[in-house]
Design a protein around this motif. Sequence first.
Motif, PDB file in Angstrom:
ATOM      1  N   ALA A   1      10.104  14.639   2.231  1.00  0.00           N
ATOM      2  CA  ALA A   1       9.973  13.192   2.049  1.00  0.00           C
ATOM      3  C   ALA A   1       8.536  12.737   2.250  1.00  0.00           C
ATOM      4  CB  ALA A   1      10.912  12.452   2.998  1.00  0.00           C
ATOM      5  N   MET A   2       7.847  13.351   3.196  1.00  0.00           N
ATOM      6  CA  MET A   2       6.441  13.000   3.431  1.00  0.00           C
ATOM      7  C   MET A   2       5.590  13.344   2.202  1.00  0.00           C
ATOM      8  SD  MET A   2       6.084  11.706   6.556  1.00  0.00           S
ATOM      9  CE  MET A   2       4.374  12.006   6.952  1.00  0.00           C
ATOM     10  N   ARG A   3       5.802  14.515   1.618  1.00  0.00           N
ATOM     11  CA  ARG A   3       5.044  14.909   0.418  1.00  0.00           C
ATOM     12  C   ARG A   3       5.396  14.014  -0.767  1.00  0.00           C
ATOM     13  NH1 ARG A   3       6.309  19.735   2.894  1.00  0.00           N
ATOM     14  NH2 ARG A   3       8.047  20.185   1.488  1.00  0.00           N
ATOM     15  N   LEU A   4       6.676  13.658  -0.897  1.00  0.00           N
ATOM     16  CA  LEU A   4       7.088  12.762  -1.976  1.00  0.00           C
ATOM     17  C   LEU A   4       6.430  11.395  -1.825  1.00  0.00           C
ATOM     18  CD1 LEU A   4       8.752  11.965  -4.440  1.00  0.00           C
ATOM     19  CD2 LEU A   4      10.671  11.517  -2.897  1.00  0.00           C
ATOM     20  N   ALA A   5       6.394  10.868  -0.617  1.00  0.00           N
ATOM     21  CA  ALA A   5       5.763   9.560  -0.379  1.00  0.00           C
ATOM     22  C   ALA A   5       4.303   9.584  -0.836  1.00  0.00           C
ATOM     23  CB  ALA A   5       5.865   9.186   1.098  1.00  0.00           C
ATOM     24  N   ALA A   6       3.605  10.653  -0.536  1.00  0.00           N
ATOM     25  CA  ALA A   6       2.201  10.768  -0.947  1.00  0.00           C
ATOM     26  C   ALA A   6       2.087  10.810  -2.471  1.00  0.00           C
ATOM     27  CB  ALA A   6       1.561  12.006  -0.323  1.00  0.00           C
ATOM     28  N   ARG A   7       2.941  11.593  -3.127  1.00  0.00           N
ATOM     29  CA  ARG A   7       2.889  11.686  -4.593  1.00  0.00           C
ATOM     30  C   ARG A   7       3.215  10.353  -5.254  1.00  0.00           C
ATOM     31  NH1 ARG A   7       5.708  16.445  -3.519  1.00  0.00           N
ATOM     32  NH2 ARG A   7       7.627  15.586  -4.427  1.00  0.00           N
TER      33      ARG A   7
ATOM     34  N   ALA B   1      13.088  10.494  17.384  1.00  0.00           N
ATOM     35  CA  ALA B   1      12.157  11.289  16.579  1.00  0.00           C
ATOM     36  C   ALA B   1      10.998  10.421  16.114  1.00  0.00           C
ATOM     37  CB  ALA B   1      12.879  11.869  15.369  1.00  0.00           C
ATOM     38  N   GLU B   2       9.890  11.082  15.774  1.00  0.00           N
ATOM     39  CA  GLU B   2       8.746  10.346  15.241  1.00  0.00           C
ATOM     40  C   GLU B   2       9.039   9.925  13.801  1.00  0.00           C
ATOM     41  OE1 GLU B   2       4.014  10.875  15.471  1.00  0.00           O
ATOM     42  OE2 GLU B   2       4.996  12.376  14.190  1.00  0.00           O
ATOM     43  N   GLN B   3       8.792   8.648  13.518  1.00  0.00           N
ATOM     44  CA  GLN B   3       9.028   8.063  12.204  1.00  0.00           C
ATOM     45  C   GLN B   3       7.692   7.708  11.547  1.00  0.00           C
ATOM     46  OE1 GLN B   3      12.336   7.798  11.200  1.00  0.00           O
ATOM     47  NE2 GLN B   3      12.875   8.652  13.202  1.00  0.00           N
ATOM     48  N   TRP B   4       7.705   7.618  10.235  1.00  0.00           N
ATOM     49  CA  TRP B   4       6.506   7.322   9.451  1.00  0.00           C
ATOM     50  C   TRP B   4       6.795   6.119   8.572  1.00  0.00           C
ATOM     51  CZ3 TRP B   4       5.393   7.203   4.181  1.00  0.00           C
ATOM     52  CH2 TRP B   4       4.054   7.347   3.807  1.00  0.00           C
ATOM     53  N   LEU B   5       5.848   5.183   8.513  1.00  0.00           N
ATOM     54  CA  LEU B   5       5.951   4.026   7.623  1.00  0.00           C
ATOM     55  C   LEU B   5       4.765   4.059   6.687  1.00  0.00           C
ATOM     56  CD1 LEU B   5       6.869   1.181   6.644  1.00  0.00           C
ATOM     57  CD2 LEU B   5       5.543   0.241   8.547  1.00  0.00           C
ATOM     58  N   GLY B   6       5.046   3.997   5.387  1.00  0.00           N
ATOM     59  CA  GLY B   6       4.006   3.924   4.367  1.00  0.00           C
ATOM     60  C   GLY B   6       4.226   2.709   3.503  1.00  0.00           C
ATOM     61  N   VAL B   7       3.153   2.257   2.849  1.00  0.00           N
ATOM     62  CA  VAL B   7       3.230   1.110   1.946  1.00  0.00           C
ATOM     63  C   VAL B   7       2.586   1.497   0.625  1.00  0.00           C
ATOM     64  CG1 VAL B   7       2.400  -1.261   1.528  1.00  0.00           C
ATOM     65  CG2 VAL B   7       3.292  -0.632   3.752  1.00  0.00           C
ATOM     66  N   ARG B   8       3.192   1.012  -0.435  1.00  0.00           N
ATOM     67  CA  ARG B   8       2.669   1.189  -1.800  1.00  0.00           C
ATOM     68  C   ARG B   8       2.443  -0.199  -2.368  1.00  0.00           C
ATOM     69  NH1 ARG B   8       4.907   1.674  -7.170  1.00  0.00           N
ATOM     70  NH2 ARG B   8       4.009   3.420  -8.320  1.00  0.00           N
ATOM     71  N   LEU B   9       1.230  -0.457  -2.766  1.00  0.00           N
ATOM     72  CA  LEU B   9       0.907  -1.763  -3.330  1.00  0.00           C
ATOM     73  C   LEU B   9       1.333  -1.818  -4.790  1.00  0.00           C
ATOM     74  CD1 LEU B   9      -2.571  -2.406  -1.723  1.00  0.00           C
ATOM     75  CD2 LEU B   9      -0.342  -3.252  -1.005  1.00  0.00           C
ATOM     76  N   PRO B  10       1.536  -3.045  -5.314  1.00  0.00           N
ATOM     77  CA  PRO B  10       1.980  -3.189  -6.698  1.00  0.00           C
ATOM     78  C   PRO B  10       0.935  -2.685  -7.695  1.00  0.00           C
ATOM     79  CG  PRO B  10       1.474  -5.315  -5.731  1.00  0.00           C
ATOM     80  CD  PRO B  10       1.361  -4.309  -4.640  1.00  0.00           C
ATOM     81  N   SER B  11       1.374  -2.497  -8.911  1.00  0.00           N
ATOM     82  CA  SER B  11       0.577  -2.069 -10.061  1.00  0.00           C
ATOM     83  C   SER B  11      -0.003  -0.681  -9.915  1.00  0.00           C
ATOM     84  CB  SER B  11      -0.518  -3.076 -10.412  1.00  0.00           C
ATOM     85  OG  SER B  11      -1.577  -3.033  -9.487  1.00  0.00           O
ATOM     86  N   SER B  12       0.501   0.189 -10.695  1.00  0.00           N
ATOM     87  CA  SER B  12       0.050   1.578 -10.855  1.00  0.00           C
ATOM     88  C   SER B  12       0.122   2.426  -9.591  1.00  0.00           C
ATOM     89  CB  SER B  12      -1.365   1.623 -11.435  1.00  0.00           C
ATOM     90  OG  SER B  12      -2.326   1.237 -10.468  1.00  0.00           O
ATOM     91  N   GLY B  13       0.922   2.042  -8.615  1.00  0.00           N
ATOM     92  CA  GLY B  13       1.133   2.894  -7.453  1.00  0.00           C
ATOM     93  C   GLY B  13      -0.064   2.985  -6.523  1.00  0.00           C
ATOM     94  N   ARG B  14      -0.986   2.019  -6.596  1.00  0.00           N
ATOM     95  CA  ARG B  14      -2.120   2.016  -5.698  1.00  0.00           C
ATOM     96  C   ARG B  14      -1.635   1.952  -4.263  1.00  0.00           C
ATOM     97  NH1 ARG B  14      -5.882  -1.717  -4.470  1.00  0.00           N
ATOM     98  NH2 ARG B  14      -4.497  -3.388  -5.069  1.00  0.00           N
ATOM     99  N   SER B  15      -2.218   2.724  -3.402  1.00  0.00           N
ATOM    100  CA  SER B  15      -1.826   2.688  -1.997  1.00  0.00           C
ATOM    101  C   SER B  15      -2.733   1.725  -1.235  1.00  0.00           C
ATOM    102  CB  SER B  15      -1.887   4.091  -1.394  1.00  0.00           C
ATOM    103  OG  SER B  15      -3.172   4.631  -1.538  1.00  0.00           O
ATOM    104  N   ALA B  16      -2.295   1.311  -0.089  1.00  0.00           N
ATOM    105  CA  ALA B  16      -3.012   0.313   0.706  1.00  0.00           C
ATOM    106  C   ALA B  16      -4.204   0.921   1.418  1.00  0.00           C
ATOM    107  CB  ALA B  16      -2.063  -0.305   1.741  1.00  0.00           C
ATOM    108  N   SER B  17      -5.334   0.271   1.316  1.00  0.00           N
ATOM    109  CA  SER B  17      -6.490   0.682   2.113  1.00  0.00           C
ATOM    110  C   SER B  17      -6.405  -0.016   3.462  1.00  0.00           C
ATOM    111  CB  SER B  17      -7.791   0.301   1.404  1.00  0.00           C
ATOM    112  OG  SER B  17      -7.962  -1.098   1.433  1.00  0.00           O
ATOM    113  N   ALA B  18      -7.161   0.450   4.409  1.00  0.00           N
ATOM    114  CA  ALA B  18      -7.136  -0.159   5.741  1.00  0.00           C
ATOM    115  C   ALA B  18      -7.486  -1.637   5.674  1.00  0.00           C
ATOM    116  CB  ALA B  18      -8.106   0.579   6.667  1.00  0.00           C
TER     117      ALA B  18
END
Length: 184
Positions: A144-150, A164-181
């Motif tokens: 799931a972690m590798r899929l989230a990155a892809r 257990a340790e959990q992970w939260l990721g965000v995907r910004l709209p349009s073309s799958g751009r990921s969030a910068s800090a």
Amino acid sequence: MSELEFPTWPPAPLTTERLVLRGAEARDRAAFVELFASPEVGAHLGGPRPREALEHEMPEVPGRRPGLFVAEFAGTMTGVITLDRDRREGAKGPGAAELGFMLLPEAWGRGYAEEACAAVLGWFAGVRPGEPVALRTRTANGRAMRLAARLGFTEVERYEEYGAEQWLGVRLPSSGRSASAAER
């Protein structure tokens, strides 16, 4: 999690190279039971549910709700992809859309999750333009972690929950751009 609102539900089926993503139907009931009773699937979701209880409690048409897509390969349900309202505090605050997915173990390792999630994210961008999407998973779930990155999700935080340790990721709209800090 509460439901997101969509203009119409279910939408026309989404098709990919190998999959059909559609609303749930009565013919999916046995696969829903198998999915929720699976020890392999349950290992990442707090454990499997007892099959007998699922057989008794499962409605005739399980999963019939806005935001739940059945992933079908060759006419058979292989899993579900969900879009729900994230009710937890997070990078974009409560109320953001959250992507979820569960596939039957025999469908693992074939690229179905990525294909299905990408199609659902594309559909979501069309009906809810401008909205970010969150994804949560256990850090121990390497697939799931590798899929989230892809899919273009960027880590926002890690936290402890359900032992257990959990992970939260965000995907910004349009073309799958990921969030910068700076954007978080």
